[in-house]
Design a protein around this motif. Structure first.
Motif, PDB file in Angstrom:
ATOM      1  N   MET A  65       0.845  -1.188   0.000  1.00 27.49           N
ATOM      2  CA  MET A  65       0.000   0.000   0.000  1.00 27.49           C
ATOM      3  C   MET A  65       0.882   1.240   0.000  1.00 27.49           C
ATOM      4  SD  MET A  65      -1.190  -0.070   4.044  1.00 27.49           S
ATOM      5  CE  MET A  65      -1.960   1.538   4.000  1.00 27.49           C
ATOM      6  N   ASP A  66       0.374   2.324  -0.552  1.00 27.03           N
ATOM      7  CA  ASP A  66       1.100   3.588  -0.506  1.00 27.03           C
ATOM      8  C   ASP A  66       1.080   4.123   0.921  1.00 27.03           C
ATOM      9  OD1 ASP A  66       1.523   3.386  -3.213  1.00 27.03           O
ATOM     10  OD2 ASP A  66      -0.150   4.704  -3.750  1.00 27.03           O
ATOM     11  N   TYR A  67       2.140   4.846   1.297  1.00 26.75           N
ATOM     12  CA  TYR A  67       2.238   5.326   2.671  1.00 26.75           C
ATOM     13  C   TYR A  67       1.166   6.392   2.910  1.00 26.75           C
ATOM     14  CZ  TYR A  67       4.170   6.178   7.221  1.00 26.75           C
ATOM     15  OH  TYR A  67       4.298   6.253   8.574  1.00 26.75           O
ATOM     16  N   PRO A  68       0.362   6.268   4.003  1.00 29.20           N
ATOM     17  CA  PRO A  68      -0.803   7.139   4.169  1.00 29.20           C
ATOM     18  C   PRO A  68      -0.663   8.308   5.143  1.00 29.20           C
ATOM     19  CG  PRO A  68      -1.083   5.164   5.497  1.00 29.20           C
ATOM     20  CD  PRO A  68       0.281   5.068   4.849  1.00 29.20           C
ATOM     21  N   TYR A  69       0.511   8.510   5.738  1.00 29.57           N
ATOM     22  CA  TYR A  69       0.624   9.508   6.804  1.00 29.57           C
ATOM     23  C   TYR A  69       1.751  10.503   6.552  1.00 29.57           C
ATOM     24  CZ  TYR A  69      -2.358   6.081   9.084  1.00 29.57           C
ATOM     25  OH  TYR A  69      -3.388   5.212   9.372  1.00 29.57           O
ATOM     26  N   ALA A  70       1.681  11.624   7.270  1.00 30.00           N
ATOM     27  CA  ALA A  70       2.711  12.654   7.167  1.00 30.00           C
ATOM     28  C   ALA A  70       3.973  12.278   7.925  1.00 30.00           C
ATOM     29  CB  ALA A  70       2.170  13.985   7.694  1.00 30.00           C
ATOM     30  N   THR A  71       3.840  11.411   8.931  1.00 26.02           N
ATOM     31  CA  THR A  71       4.971  11.024   9.773  1.00 26.02           C
ATOM     32  C   THR A  71       5.128   9.518   9.816  1.00 26.02           C
ATOM     33  OG1 THR A  71       3.626  10.878  11.794  1.00 26.02           O
ATOM     34  CG2 THR A  71       4.599  13.029  11.271  1.00 26.02           C
ATOM     35  N   CYS A  72       6.315   9.090  10.183  1.00 26.84           N
ATOM     36  CA  CYS A  72       6.569   7.727  10.644  1.00 26.84           C
ATOM     37  C   CYS A  72       6.842   7.825  12.144  1.00 26.84           C
ATOM     38  CB  CYS A  72       7.786   7.109   9.953  1.00 26.84           C
ATOM     39  SG  CYS A  72       7.629   6.934   8.169  1.00 26.84           S
ATOM     40  N   CYS A  73       6.184   6.985  12.936  1.00 29.53           N
ATOM     41  CA  CYS A  73       6.327   7.029  14.395  1.00 29.53           C
ATOM     42  C   CYS A  73       6.721   5.646  14.902  1.00 29.53           C
ATOM     43  CB  CYS A  73       5.026   7.478  15.055  1.00 29.53           C
ATOM     44  SG  CYS A  73       4.603   9.199  14.761  1.00 29.53           S
ATOM     45  N   GLY A  74       7.995   5.468  15.217  1.00 32.54           N
ATOM     46  CA  GLY A  74       8.520   4.179  15.656  1.00 32.54           C
ATOM     47  C   GLY A  74       8.620   4.120  17.167  1.00 32.54           C
ATOM     48  N   LEU A  75       7.950   3.158  17.777  1.00 33.84           N
ATOM     49  CA  LEU A  75       7.907   3.030  19.233  1.00 33.84           C
ATOM     50  C   LEU A  75       8.792   1.873  19.690  1.00 33.84           C
ATOM     51  CD1 LEU A  75       6.351   4.194  21.764  1.00 33.84           C
ATOM     52  CD2 LEU A  75       4.782   2.261  21.447  1.00 33.84           C
TER      53      LEU A  75
END
Length: 286
Positions: A65-75
């Motif tokens: 799928m195409d990336y859907p968000y403005a950020t990447c948030c790695g926890l």
């Protein structure tokens, strides 16, 4: 193809870098125990609409799928490309926030405030064709008081980034960057991710050359004035190996469940040394 950037292109990326740095600075007040992680995505979207900036990660091609968000948030054990989501941040968490943003745009050309960021297909028509100034930077955030293990990992990872940037001088080679990062991290018992690397930037977010965080000194492409690169070490407390969420094709985690940290700056190589374009004003800028 590797391109050397003009003064005009570097100035545009510097403007984008200044805005992106201001986002990271602002997130220091957002990321706290008890806050929903989704607030990070909301904050970035709000700032982009207010200051007419395109969030260029929305619509990036993916295998599933195409990336859907403005950020990447790695926890915690998430290495990279994890989705922002509804999760209440807890005392001691380690959160990494990565994003790629345009420079502030002329509203007469494009009014970002009128775009629907949730319509990924529509956003892609703007982001995939964008060729102006852009900036890419990841920063790690300690949520409240963190353990000594988390703090040490953050300190080593940040130092790895700066050690790599120090090697980005005219006449050095790509391998000098990776070797310096790898030697520092592994000498302290950490694993250096191999599957994800730094890269050239402009006119799109991922350009040649690739910039690994491991390597052999004196090997690889010779560095030249005018190259704009990112250095983004991903350092793990355990193995360097990672696993990928095959349902989305995006989120990567450590294979052994250990912690992972990432810092990333974008910079230009000048005759006098590297100059960071995403500086937050408090760290080393060379």
């Amino acid at each position: 193809m590797i391109t050397l950037k003009s003064a005009r292109e570097i100035e545009a990326m510097d403007r984008a870098g200044d805005f992106l740095a201001s986002i990271h600075i602002g997130l220091r007040e957002v990321i706290k125990p008890g806050v929903d992680m989704w607030a990070v995505e909301e904050y970035v979207r709000k700032r982009c609409k207010e200051e007419n900036v395109l969030p260029l990660q929305i619509g990036v091609d993916g295998a599933v799928m195409d990336y859907p968000y403005a950020t990447c948030c790695g926890l915690n054990d998430e290495v990279a490309h994890a989705f922002p989501r509804h999760y209440i941040l807890k005392e001691g968490d380690l959160l990494k926030v990565d994003m790629v943003l345009s420079e502030p745009l002329d509203k007469s050309v494009l009014d970002v405030s009128k775009l629907n960021f949730d319509n990924v297909a529509e956003m892609k028509t703007y982001t995939q064709d964008y060729k102006g100034g852009l900036a890419d930077s990841c920063w790690a955030y300690a949520v409240g008081q963190v353990s000594e293990e988390v703090q040490n990992l953050m300190d080593v990872t940040r130092e790895c980034m700066y050690i790599g940037i120090e090697q980005a001088k005219v006449g050095n080679r790509i391998g000098d960057i990776g070797a310096a990062i790898q030697d520092y991290a592994e000498s302290r018992g950490y694993g250096v991710v191999r599957d994800l690397v730094g890269h050239g930037v402009g006119p799109t977010m991922h350009e040649e050359p690739m910039v690994p965080n491991y390597g052999v000194a004196g090997r690889g492409l010779r560095l030249k004035e005018g190259m704009v690169l990112t250095i983004e070490p991903m350092i793990n407390t355990g193995t360097w190996e990672i696993d990928t969420d095959m349902k989305t094709g995006w989120a990567h985690k450590t294979l052994d469940g250990g912690l992972s940290c990432q810092y990333e700056h974008q910079f230009v190589i000048t005759k006098d040394g590297p100059v960071i374009l995403t500086s937050q004003g408090e760290e080393r800028t060379y």
